[in-house]
Design a protein around this motif. Structure first.
Motif, PDB file in Angstrom:
ATOM      1  N   PRO A   1      54.819  44.095  -1.191  1.00 31.73           N
ATOM      2  CA  PRO A   1      53.612  42.952  -0.669  1.00 31.73           C
ATOM      3  C   PRO A   1      54.219  42.085   0.536  1.00 31.73           C
ATOM      4  O   PRO A   1      55.361  42.356   1.055  1.00 31.73           O
ATOM      5  N   MET A   2      53.226  41.398   1.118  1.00 34.10           N
ATOM      6  CA  MET A   2      52.983  41.107   2.248  1.00 34.10           C
ATOM      7  C   MET A   2      53.146  39.082   1.843  1.00 34.10           C
ATOM      8  O   MET A   2      51.997  38.871   0.897  1.00 34.10           O
ATOM      9  N   THR A   3      53.853  37.918   2.291  1.00 34.19           N
ATOM     10  CA  THR A   3      53.387  37.287   2.116  1.00 34.19           C
ATOM     11  C   THR A   3      52.200  36.355   3.417  1.00 34.19           C
ATOM     12  O   THR A   3      52.264  36.879   4.789  1.00 34.19           O
ATOM     13  N   LYS A   4      50.778  36.149   3.515  1.00 35.79           N
ATOM     14  CA  LYS A   4      49.802  36.582   4.220  1.00 35.79           C
ATOM     15  C   LYS A   4      50.021  35.587   5.126  1.00 35.79           C
ATOM     16  O   LYS A   4      50.854  34.060   5.648  1.00 35.79           O
ATOM     17  N   ALA A   5      49.411  36.069   6.369  1.00 38.43           N
ATOM     18  CA  ALA A   5      49.380  34.997   7.888  1.00 38.43           C
ATOM     19  C   ALA A   5      49.745  33.521   7.685  1.00 38.43           C
ATOM     20  O   ALA A   5      50.468  32.468   8.034  1.00 38.43           O
ATOM     21  N   GLU A   6      48.615  32.464   7.007  1.00 35.69           N
ATOM     22  CA  GLU A   6      48.271  31.428   7.024  1.00 35.69           C
ATOM     23  C   GLU A   6      48.936  31.086   5.632  1.00 35.69           C
ATOM     24  O   GLU A   6      49.660  29.865   5.802  1.00 35.69           O
ATOM     25  N   VAL A   7      49.513  31.802   5.050  1.00 32.15           N
ATOM     26  CA  VAL A   7      50.766  31.318   3.923  1.00 32.15           C
ATOM     27  C   VAL A   7      52.316  30.774   4.505  1.00 32.15           C
ATOM     28  O   VAL A   7      53.050  30.426   4.517  1.00 32.15           O
TER      29      VAL A   7
ATOM     30  N   LEU B   1      68.767  21.227 -11.685  1.00 35.29           N
ATOM     31  CA  LEU B   1      70.043  20.980  -9.978  1.00 35.29           C
ATOM     32  C   LEU B   1      69.544  19.678 -10.045  1.00 35.29           C
ATOM     33  O   LEU B   1      70.949  19.127  -9.031  1.00 35.29           O
ATOM     34  N   GLY B   2      68.768  19.262 -10.294  1.00 34.74           N
ATOM     35  CA  GLY B   2      68.839  17.360  -9.876  1.00 34.74           C
ATOM     36  C   GLY B   2      68.463  17.008  -8.521  1.00 34.74           C
ATOM     37  O   GLY B   2      68.754  16.743  -7.976  1.00 34.74           O
ATOM     38  N   VAL B   3      67.344  17.929  -8.322  1.00 33.03           N
ATOM     39  CA  VAL B   3      67.160  17.578  -6.257  1.00 33.03           C
ATOM     40  C   VAL B   3      65.897  17.631  -6.260  1.00 33.03           C
ATOM     41  O   VAL B   3      65.283  17.193  -6.927  1.00 33.03           O
ATOM     42  N   LYS B   4      65.576  17.081  -4.687  1.00 33.34           N
ATOM     43  CA  LYS B   4      64.542  16.376  -4.640  1.00 33.34           C
ATOM     44  C   LYS B   4      63.102  17.606  -4.354  1.00 33.34           C
ATOM     45  O   LYS B   4      63.906  18.899  -3.813  1.00 33.34           O
ATOM     46  N   TYR B   5      61.898  17.744  -4.432  1.00 30.00           N
ATOM     47  CA  TYR B   5      61.683  18.912  -3.956  1.00 30.00           C
ATOM     48  C   TYR B   5      59.790  18.371  -4.059  1.00 30.00           C
ATOM     49  O   TYR B   5      59.543  17.026  -4.775  1.00 30.00           O
ATOM     50  N   GLU B   6      59.161  19.328  -3.981  1.00 35.37           N
ATOM     51  CA  GLU B   6      57.207  18.687  -3.257  1.00 35.37           C
ATOM     52  C   GLU B   6      56.852  20.371  -3.425  1.00 35.37           C
ATOM     53  O   GLU B   6      57.681  20.998  -3.308  1.00 35.37           O
ATOM     54  N   VAL B   7      55.647  20.386  -3.912  1.00 35.57           N
ATOM     55  CA  VAL B   7      55.051  21.538  -4.518  1.00 35.57           C
ATOM     56  C   VAL B   7      53.196  21.445  -3.479  1.00 35.57           C
ATOM     57  O   VAL B   7      52.779  20.398  -3.587  1.00 35.57           O
ATOM     58  N   VAL B   8      53.894  22.240  -3.169  1.00 35.18           N
ATOM     59  CA  VAL B   8      52.205  22.866  -2.729  1.00 35.18           C
ATOM     60  C   VAL B   8      51.009  24.170  -2.919  1.00 35.18           C
ATOM     61  O   VAL B   8      52.001  25.068  -3.415  1.00 35.18           O
ATOM     62  N   GLN B   9      50.030  23.670  -3.291  1.00 32.09           N
ATOM     63  CA  GLN B   9      49.235  24.656  -3.434  1.00 32.09           C
ATOM     64  C   GLN B   9      47.997  25.110  -2.426  1.00 32.09           C
ATOM     65  O   GLN B   9      47.365  23.748  -2.079  1.00 32.09           O
ATOM     66  N   ILE B  10      48.553  26.266  -2.090  1.00 37.55           N
ATOM     67  CA  ILE B  10      47.431  27.024  -0.821  1.00 37.55           C
ATOM     68  C   ILE B  10      46.609  27.505  -1.140  1.00 37.55           C
ATOM     69  O   ILE B  10      46.594  29.039  -1.955  1.00 37.55           O
ATOM     70  N   TRP B  11      44.811  27.457  -0.983  1.00 37.75           N
ATOM     71  CA  TRP B  11      43.951  28.296  -1.202  1.00 37.75           C
ATOM     72  C   TRP B  11      43.582  28.510  -0.003  1.00 37.75           C
ATOM     73  O   TRP B  11      43.091  27.427   0.755  1.00 37.75           O
TER      74      TRP B  11
END
Ligand SMILES: C[S@@+](CC[C@H](N)C(=O)[O-])C[C@H]1O[C@@H](n2cnc3c(N)ncnc32)[C@H](O)[C@@H]1O
Length: 196
Positions: free
Chosen positions: A22-28, A160-170
């Motif tokens: 597998p490969m992570t695509k350019a835009e991602v 772990l009690g750490v700060k995080y954010e999530v984005v979804q990319i389409w």
């Protein structure tokens, strides 16, 4: 080849690829690299380097003094990562560790930047191991495709009690067919960014 531009943006088809790796695509990759906030001369640990596209572009961004430790358990993918680092002239600043994370992380230096692009059933363990090795003001970017992996990642980060954010990319790419441009969707991915 020498990549002549200041930003990576290497087209996917310039990388050596292999069926089943597998490969992570350019835009991602563009989003992942931006979230990682790499520094010139920095160190990135790329967990599950696959085809090696993130490893290559991160090495280009961090410059001659930068260093990437690419961990990959599949020997075919590890070989492909090596081949792509050679193609883009960054092999001298990339160590490819063939082995399974989290154990294989011991073979990389500790760092303040980690990208987890794979982990399979061991994702939760890997996230905990990465945080135990993460240096000050660290950033960990996790790229997941399935809802189960997203859940595992978020549960690990909550634990772990750490700060995080999530984005979804389409992303949809335009493809020319019979004189028309048809938008063709790539798999949606979740990019989770967590901070030490
Ligand atoms: C989606 S691919 C990564 C793509 C990569 N970021 C790229 O730019 O091509 C995920 C990779 O993680 C590897 N992987 C999965 N679990 C792993 C583990 N526990 N340790 C090391 N590598 C792992 C897989 O073999 C696969 O090559």
């Amino acid at each position: 080849m020498t990549w002549p531009y200041a930003t990576p943006g290497i087209p996917d088809d310039l990388f050596y690829r292999e069926e089943g790796v597998p490969m992570t695509k350019a835009e991602v990759r563009a989003v992942v690299l931006s979230k990682l906030r790499l520094r010139r001369g920095g160190v990135l640990v790329d967990v599950g380097s696959g085809t090696g596209t993130v490893t290559v572009e991160a090495a280009l961004l961090m410059g001659e003094e930068g260093y990437v430790c690419a961990v990959e358990k599949d020997p075919r993918a590890a070989a492909l990562t090596r081949k792509n680092t050679e193609k883009f002239g960054v092999a001298n600043r990339v160590a490819v560790v063939e082995g399974e994370a989290p154990e294989a992380l011991e073979k990389c230096p500790r760092s303040d930047r980690y990208f987890i692009g794979g982990g399979g059933r061991r994702l939760g363990e890997i996230i905990r191991a990465v945080f135990s090795r993460l240096e000050g003001n660290g950033v960990v970017v996790i790229d997941v495709v399935t809802l189960e992996s997203l859940r595992t990642a978020l549960e690990a980060l909550e634990g772990l009690g750490v700060k995080y954010e999530v984005v979804q990319i389409w992303v949809a790419r335009g493809e020319r067919r019979g004189g028309y441009t048809v938008m063709t969707a790539l798999n949606p991915v979740y990019v989770v960014t967590a901070y030490a």
